[in-house]
Design a protein around this motif. Structure first.
Motif, PDB file in Angstrom:
ATOM      1  N   ARG A  66      -0.472   0.037   7.939  1.00 19.37           N
ATOM      2  CA  ARG A  66      -0.349  -1.413   7.765  1.00 19.37           C
ATOM      3  C   ARG A  66       0.020  -1.747   6.322  1.00 19.37           C
ATOM      4  O   ARG A  66      -0.647  -1.322   5.386  1.00 19.37           O
ATOM      5  N   HIS A 125      -0.223  -4.520   4.554  1.00 14.39           N
ATOM      6  CA  HIS A 125      -1.172  -5.283   3.740  1.00 14.39           C
ATOM      7  C   HIS A 125      -2.330  -4.387   3.283  1.00 14.39           C
ATOM      8  O   HIS A 125      -2.889  -4.597   2.200  1.00 14.39           O
ATOM      9  N   VAL A 126      -2.667  -3.367   4.081  1.00 12.94           N
ATOM     10  CA  VAL A 126      -3.708  -2.423   3.663  1.00 12.94           C
ATOM     11  C   VAL A 126      -3.179  -1.539   2.539  1.00 12.94           C
ATOM     12  O   VAL A 126      -3.869  -1.281   1.539  1.00 12.94           O
ATOM     13  N   VAL A 141      -3.355  -3.329  -0.784  1.00 14.93           N
ATOM     14  CA  VAL A 141      -4.685  -3.355  -1.401  1.00 14.93           C
ATOM     15  C   VAL A 141      -4.966  -2.023  -2.089  1.00 14.93           C
ATOM     16  O   VAL A 141      -5.573  -1.982  -3.172  1.00 14.93           O
ATOM     17  N   THR A 162     -10.846  -0.166   4.108  1.00  9.08           N
ATOM     18  CA  THR A 162     -10.216  -0.892   3.008  1.00  9.08           C
ATOM     19  C   THR A 162     -10.452  -2.386   3.194  1.00  9.08           C
ATOM     20  O   THR A 162     -10.360  -2.893   4.322  1.00  9.08           O
ATOM     21  N   PRO A 163     -10.785  -3.129   2.137  1.00  7.82           N
ATOM     22  CA  PRO A 163     -10.933  -4.588   2.270  1.00  7.82           C
ATOM     23  C   PRO A 163      -9.698  -5.212   2.916  1.00  7.82           C
ATOM     24  O   PRO A 163      -8.561  -4.932   2.515  1.00  7.82           O
ATOM     25  N   GLY A 164      -9.933  -6.028   3.925  1.00  6.72           N
ATOM     26  CA  GLY A 164      -8.841  -6.679   4.636  1.00  6.72           C
ATOM     27  C   GLY A 164      -8.345  -5.931   5.841  1.00  6.72           C
ATOM     28  O   GLY A 164      -7.535  -6.461   6.620  1.00  6.72           O
ATOM     29  N   GLU A 165      -8.822  -4.703   6.047  1.00  2.00           N
ATOM     30  CA  GLU A 165      -8.430  -3.928   7.224  1.00  2.00           C
ATOM     31  C   GLU A 165      -9.290  -4.332   8.416  1.00  2.00           C
ATOM     32  O   GLU A 165     -10.511  -4.444   8.303  1.00  2.00           O
ATOM     33  N   SER A 166      -8.670  -4.539   9.569  1.00  2.00           N
ATOM     34  CA  SER A 166      -9.389  -4.852  10.801  1.00  2.00           C
ATOM     35  C   SER A 166      -9.491  -3.613  11.672  1.00  2.00           C
ATOM     36  O   SER A 166      -8.840  -2.591  11.419  1.00  2.00           O
ATOM     37  N   ASP A 198      -6.105  -2.862  12.862  1.00  3.49           N
ATOM     38  CA  ASP A 198      -5.309  -2.187  11.833  1.00  3.49           C
ATOM     39  C   ASP A 198      -5.617  -0.690  11.824  1.00  3.49           C
ATOM     40  O   ASP A 198      -4.710   0.152  11.726  1.00  3.49           O
ATOM     41  N   GLU A 257     -12.374 -10.942  -5.826  1.00 11.12           N
ATOM     42  CA  GLU A 257     -11.062 -11.051  -5.188  1.00 11.12           C
ATOM     43  C   GLU A 257     -11.045 -10.363  -3.824  1.00 11.12           C
ATOM     44  O   GLU A 257     -10.297 -10.773  -2.924  1.00 11.12           O
ATOM     45  N   LEU A 258     -11.858  -9.322  -3.698  1.00 14.25           N
ATOM     46  CA  LEU A 258     -11.927  -8.544  -2.464  1.00 14.25           C
ATOM     47  C   LEU A 258     -13.384  -8.292  -2.115  1.00 14.25           C
ATOM     48  O   LEU A 258     -14.222  -8.182  -3.010  1.00 14.25           O
TER      49      LEU A 258
END
Length: 403
Positions: free
Chosen positions: A157, A159-160, A163, A196-200, A203, A240-241
């Motif tokens: 992904r 976006h991952v 990050v 990772t922050p933001g990973e679903s 993802d 931020e994360l």
């Protein structure tokens, strides 16, 4: 390879090892780790001893690195004497080893072979960023004796990857795996990172599916660790994360094990899966089962017969020491029998074959772990303490309780 070196005892300028380290030399498996400390950019989560071109400063260069590494290989031979030590595994890690010309990596490998001799069927691995190689480069490595490659995929992904500050495009790792096969590599690994922050969850499933579809015979999957001093840690500290969550990490691990098992991968170490016994990383198994290895390069760690040492951290200081005929070792420690027993438990219990029940020093704790479903019942009856799936999730805590 963490960038902060531990304290330890002084090392003689000659690098001479204590007699206890040389006792039994040649009776244990022997390998080489070659650290190549160069990166194009520094990933935000990385705490390894690596340097971009702008961070090197005077006295060190990528161009001269292979010559310096070969010097240390020769020093290793002189230090270890004439004992027959066929090298069973060689692992080039980093950093990004494949930032060096393929001919440089092959030259270092040739020096190891000349000084020590590669054992028949030796495993020779290099790590690589997918963007740092192409088919011609991989073919040159294969012709030079490399037979295993490990690509840092991390995620599918975008976006991952952002990050993590990874620069490759999501589809490139799969293409690199195909090129490795075309070049004739016997074994290919993909490294993944989860939580990772933001990973679903979706993802993570997509990353696993992409890794499986690429067709490697080995997958490593590690939970993201936020190391102090990294850019990622600073971003989390500023808000931020979000900080990775342990419960989320456990769920991601379960997803990984299920998807990999369905695709024909079997776990053989808590964070590693392979499609066959031949696909397992023999170099890492050498570490995990108490073998000997010599670490070449700045910050590299070595272990021979219960003595562990580590080289000076900066490439310039490393090069200066070797050029002046002085050992590049920064410090060392001689492990006590108690230290070695604890390390053996810590490492072997993470393996699929487990740890001998008769060697457990806290049998009551082991019995409680068995009752709690952390150890396999049938294996325990057969004399081995083997982690269940739930035990793998709680391996670190169980090991602490058993030591």
């Amino acid at each position: 390879m963490p960038s902060t070196l531990p304290d330890g005892d002084p090392v003689p300028a000659s690098g001479e090892l204590p007699a206890s380290a040389l006792a039994g030399l040649g009776e244990r498996p022997f390998g080489f780790y070659v650290h190549v400390p160069f990166c194009v950019t520094r990933c935000g989560y990385c705490d390894f001893n690596t340097y971009t071109a702008g961070e090197l400063g005077p006295g060190a260069s990528q161009k001269d690195y292979a010559d310096t590494a070969v010097d240390e290989v020769r020093r290793a031979r002189a230090t270890l004497g004439e004992t027959d030590l066929p090298v069973e595994t060689v692992f080039f890690g980093g950093g990004t080893p494949t930032l060096l010309p393929a001919a440089d990596l092959v030259r270092i490998l040739d020096a190891i072979d000349k000084e020590f001799g590669l054992a028949p069927g030796a495993e020779v691995t290099t790590e690589a960023n997918p963007e740092s190689v192409d088919l011609a480069y991989l073919a040159e490595l294969r012709a030079g004796g490399f037979n295993r490659v490990s690509f840092g995929m991390q995620s599918a992904r975008e976006h991952v990857l952002r990050v993590l500050d990874r620069r490759h495009t999501p589809g490139r790792p799969a293409q690199a795996v195909r090129e490795a096969g075309q070049a004739g590599f016997d074994h290919v690994n993909l490294d993944l990172i989860y939580s990772t922050p933001g990973e679903s969850d979706d993802d993570w499933r997509a990353s696993l599916a992409a890794a499986i579809e690429a067709g490697p015979d080995h997958v490593s999957a590690y939970s993201l660790i936020v190391e102090e001093g990294t850019r990622l840690a600073a971003r989390i500290r500023r808000g931020e994360l979000p900080m990775p969550d342990d419960d989320v990490a456990a769920d991601r691990y379960l997803i990984a094990d299920a998807m990999l098992a369905e695709a024909g991968f079997s776990w053989y170490e808590v964070s590693n899966w392979a499609t066959s016994e031949a696909g397992r990383c023999r170099h890492n198994l050498l570490y995990w089962t108490g073998g000997d290895w010599w670490g070449v390069g700045p910050g590299a760690h070595s272990h021979v017969g219960g003595t562990r040492w580590w080289n000076v951290k900066h490439p310039a200081a490393y090069a200066r020491r070797l050029a002046s005929g002085v050992s590049p070792a920064h410090a060392r420690e001689v492990l006590t029998p108690e230290d070695r027993a604890v390390e053996r438990l810590m490492l072997e219990l993470r393996l699929v074959q487990g740890f001998p029940v008769k060697d457990l020093e806290r049998p009551r704790v082991a019995a409680r772990a068995l009752a709690d479903g952390l150890l396999e019942t049938e294996a325990f009856k057969a004399g081995r303490a083997v982690l269940t799936l739930r035990g793998r999730l709680l391996a670190d805590a169980l090991i602490r309780d058993l030591t």
